[in-house]
Design a protein around this motif. Structure first.
Motif, PDB file in Angstrom:
ATOM      1  N   HIS A  40      -1.658 -12.879 -33.320  1.00 53.69           N
ATOM      2  CA  HIS A  40      -1.376 -12.829 -31.888  1.00 53.69           C
ATOM      3  C   HIS A  40      -1.040 -11.389 -31.539  1.00 53.69           C
ATOM      4  O   HIS A  40      -0.227 -10.779 -32.213  1.00 53.69           O
ATOM      5  CB  HIS A  40      -0.172 -13.712 -31.548  1.00 53.69           C
ATOM      6  CG  HIS A  40      -0.239 -15.054 -32.182  1.00 53.69           C
ATOM      7  ND1 HIS A  40       0.355 -15.331 -33.398  1.00 53.69           N
ATOM      8  CD2 HIS A  40      -0.850 -16.185 -31.789  1.00 53.69           C
ATOM      9  CE1 HIS A  40       0.117 -16.592 -33.715  1.00 53.69           C
ATOM     10  NE2 HIS A  40      -0.604 -17.133 -32.764  1.00 53.69           N
ATOM     11  N   LEU A  66     -10.903  -7.681 -24.289  1.00 53.81           N
ATOM     12  CA  LEU A  66     -10.163  -8.885 -24.656  1.00 53.81           C
ATOM     13  C   LEU A  66     -10.495 -10.039 -23.713  1.00 53.81           C
ATOM     14  O   LEU A  66     -10.670 -11.184 -24.156  1.00 53.81           O
ATOM     15  CB  LEU A  66      -8.656  -8.617 -24.666  1.00 53.81           C
ATOM     16  CG  LEU A  66      -8.157  -7.741 -25.816  1.00 53.81           C
ATOM     17  CD1 LEU A  66      -6.705  -7.345 -25.606  1.00 53.81           C
ATOM     18  CD2 LEU A  66      -8.335  -8.434 -27.159  1.00 53.81           C
ATOM     19  N   HIS A  67     -10.608  -9.761 -22.436  1.00 59.91           N
ATOM     20  CA  HIS A  67     -10.964 -10.818 -21.485  1.00 59.91           C
ATOM     21  C   HIS A  67     -12.409 -11.277 -21.679  1.00 59.91           C
ATOM     22  O   HIS A  67     -12.694 -12.477 -21.577  1.00 59.91           O
ATOM     23  CB  HIS A  67     -10.686 -10.368 -20.051  1.00 59.91           C
ATOM     24  CG  HIS A  67      -9.220 -10.330 -19.736  1.00 59.91           C
ATOM     25  ND1 HIS A  67      -8.442 -11.463 -19.640  1.00 59.91           N
ATOM     26  CD2 HIS A  67      -8.380  -9.293 -19.538  1.00 59.91           C
ATOM     27  CE1 HIS A  67      -7.195 -11.131 -19.387  1.00 59.91           C
ATOM     28  NE2 HIS A  67      -7.122  -9.815 -19.327  1.00 59.91           N
ATOM     29  N   THR A  70     -12.331 -13.512 -24.633  1.00 58.20           N
ATOM     30  CA  THR A  70     -11.725 -14.788 -24.262  1.00 58.20           C
ATOM     31  C   THR A  70     -12.730 -15.667 -23.525  1.00 58.20           C
ATOM     32  O   THR A  70     -12.896 -16.841 -23.855  1.00 58.20           O
ATOM     33  CB  THR A  70     -10.471 -14.561 -23.396  1.00 58.20           C
ATOM     34  OG1 THR A  70      -9.539 -13.778 -24.146  1.00 58.20           O
ATOM     35  CG2 THR A  70      -9.824 -15.873 -23.004  1.00 58.20           C
ATOM     36  N   GLU A  71     -13.414 -15.101 -22.550  1.00 56.85           N
ATOM     37  CA  GLU A  71     -14.418 -15.854 -21.792  1.00 56.85           C
ATOM     38  C   GLU A  71     -15.548 -16.349 -22.688  1.00 56.85           C
ATOM     39  O   GLU A  71     -16.117 -17.415 -22.449  1.00 56.85           O
ATOM     40  CB  GLU A  71     -14.981 -14.996 -20.664  1.00 56.85           C
ATOM     41  CG  GLU A  71     -13.999 -14.770 -19.530  1.00 56.85           C
ATOM     42  CD  GLU A  71     -14.517 -13.795 -18.494  1.00 56.85           C
ATOM     43  OE1 GLU A  71     -15.743 -13.546 -18.437  1.00 56.85           O
ATOM     44  OE2 GLU A  71     -13.678 -13.266 -17.728  1.00 56.85           O
ATOM     45  N   LEU A  75     -11.436 -15.716 -28.339  1.00 56.55           N
ATOM     46  CA  LEU A  75      -9.985 -15.575 -28.300  1.00 56.55           C
ATOM     47  C   LEU A  75      -9.402 -16.636 -27.391  1.00 56.55           C
ATOM     48  O   LEU A  75     -10.109 -17.221 -26.576  1.00 56.55           O
ATOM     49  CB  LEU A  75      -9.570 -14.206 -27.730  1.00 56.55           C
ATOM     50  CG  LEU A  75      -9.899 -12.967 -28.518  1.00 56.55           C
ATOM     51  CD1 LEU A  75      -9.523 -11.729 -27.715  1.00 56.55           C
ATOM     52  CD2 LEU A  75      -9.176 -12.975 -29.851  1.00 56.55           C
ATOM     53  N   ARG A  76      -8.120 -16.806 -27.504  1.00 53.70           N
ATOM     54  CA  ARG A  76      -7.374 -17.712 -26.643  1.00 53.70           C
ATOM     55  C   ARG A  76      -6.229 -16.926 -26.022  1.00 53.70           C
ATOM     56  O   ARG A  76      -5.573 -16.132 -26.698  1.00 53.70           O
ATOM     57  CB  ARG A  76      -6.843 -18.828 -27.528  1.00 53.70           C
ATOM     58  CG  ARG A  76      -6.231 -19.968 -26.815  1.00 53.70           C
ATOM     59  CD  ARG A  76      -5.974 -21.068 -27.832  1.00 53.70           C
ATOM     60  NE  ARG A  76      -4.747 -21.730 -27.467  1.00 53.70           N
ATOM     61  CZ  ARG A  76      -4.113 -22.575 -28.215  1.00 53.70           C
ATOM     62  NH1 ARG A  76      -4.565 -22.861 -29.410  1.00 53.70           N
ATOM     63  NH2 ARG A  76      -3.029 -23.145 -27.798  1.00 53.70           N
ATOM     64  N   VAL A  77      -5.986 -17.121 -24.739  1.00 54.74           N
ATOM     65  CA  VAL A  77      -4.897 -16.432 -24.042  1.00 54.74           C
ATOM     66  C   VAL A  77      -3.639 -17.273 -24.124  1.00 54.74           C
ATOM     67  O   VAL A  77      -3.675 -18.482 -23.917  1.00 54.74           O
ATOM     68  CB  VAL A  77      -5.262 -16.193 -22.560  1.00 54.74           C
ATOM     69  CG1 VAL A  77      -4.070 -15.636 -21.795  1.00 54.74           C
ATOM     70  CG2 VAL A  77      -6.436 -15.246 -22.447  1.00 54.74           C
ATOM     71  N   PHE A  87      -2.990 -12.517 -26.956  1.00 54.24           N
ATOM     72  CA  PHE A  87      -4.303 -13.037 -27.293  1.00 54.24           C
ATOM     73  C   PHE A  87      -4.233 -13.564 -28.713  1.00 54.24           C
ATOM     74  O   PHE A  87      -3.669 -12.918 -29.596  1.00 54.24           O
ATOM     75  CB  PHE A  87      -5.367 -11.938 -27.156  1.00 54.24           C
ATOM     76  CG  PHE A  87      -5.538 -11.477 -25.735  1.00 54.24           C
ATOM     77  CD1 PHE A  87      -6.499 -12.049 -24.918  1.00 54.24           C
ATOM     78  CD2 PHE A  87      -4.723 -10.484 -25.217  1.00 54.24           C
ATOM     79  CE1 PHE A  87      -6.649 -11.640 -23.603  1.00 54.24           C
ATOM     80  CE2 PHE A  87      -4.869 -10.062 -23.898  1.00 54.24           C
ATOM     81  CZ  PHE A  87      -5.828 -10.642 -23.095  1.00 54.24           C
ATOM     82  N   THR A  89      -6.310 -14.980 -32.018  1.00 55.36           N
ATOM     83  CA  THR A  89      -7.623 -15.019 -32.659  1.00 55.36           C
ATOM     84  C   THR A  89      -7.953 -16.405 -33.191  1.00 55.36           C
ATOM     85  O   THR A  89      -9.100 -16.679 -33.533  1.00 55.36           O
ATOM     86  CB  THR A  89      -7.713 -13.989 -33.811  1.00 55.36           C
ATOM     87  OG1 THR A  89      -6.700 -14.281 -34.774  1.00 55.36           O
ATOM     88  CG2 THR A  89      -7.559 -12.571 -33.290  1.00 55.36           C
ATOM     89  N   THR A  91      -8.649 -19.905 -32.218  1.00 58.28           N
ATOM     90  CA  THR A  91      -8.989 -20.652 -31.002  1.00 58.28           C
ATOM     91  C   THR A  91      -8.906 -22.163 -31.187  1.00 58.28           C
ATOM     92  O   THR A  91      -9.193 -22.912 -30.255  1.00 58.28           O
ATOM     93  CB  THR A  91     -10.402 -20.273 -30.509  1.00 58.28           C
ATOM     94  OG1 THR A  91     -11.345 -20.549 -31.549  1.00 58.28           O
ATOM     95  CG2 THR A  91     -10.465 -18.806 -30.104  1.00 58.28           C
TER      96      THR A  91
END
Length: 140
Positions: A40, A66-67, A70-71, A75-77, A87, A89, A91
């Motif tokens: 994280h 990073l965004h 994520t999209e 990644l997961r926010v 963020f 790693t 998911t």
């Protein structure tokens, strides 16, 4: 710029599989991000790592990358604090401890938390994910 590699497969392949073009900066940032396994971190953390590794990249580019990751589902926010976005790693569906004061995020094993009695979502909606964040502080 140093070359980085993802431990399981090349970052180039991961980016392409996620539908992202493997630019030089995405490869460098992805290599830094994924080379250390599940973790994280904030955009500022990754930017500091990049600077130390000799990757010339702005903080704005780190945020954008990073965004984009994520999209693309890489990644997961985690919205743990109002001032910082973390963020993850990893998911997969899992929950977190947050250590207040240290701003440290730790994974909780998936079988250790049960979430029940969720409300019915509004019509036309479905629950996509449930995040449980358990805040910890050191005993005084």
């Amino acid at each position: 710029m140093e070359a980085f590699s993802c431990p399981t497969r090349s970052i180039d392949v991961r980016l392409r599989d996620a539908g992202l073009r493997p630019t030089r900066q995405r490869i460098a940032l992805g290599g830094l991000l994924f080379a250390k396994g599940d973790r994280h971190l904030t955009a500022e953390d990754l930017h500091e790592e990049a600077v130390r590794a000799g990757v010339q990249v702005s903080l704005a580019t780190v945020y954008n990358t990073l965004h984009q990751f994520t999209e693309a589902g890489m990644l997961r926010v985690l919205a743990v604090e109002t001032a910082k976005t973390y963020f993850d790693t990893n998911t997969s569906d899992h929950h977190h401890f947050f250590v207040e004061g240290d701003s440290e995020v730790l994974d909780i094993d998936t079988g250790d938390v049960e979430v029940g009695n969720l409300p019915e979502p509004p019509e036309g909606m479905e629950i996509a994910h449930v995040d449980v964040i358990i805040r910890l502080r050191k005993k005084t």
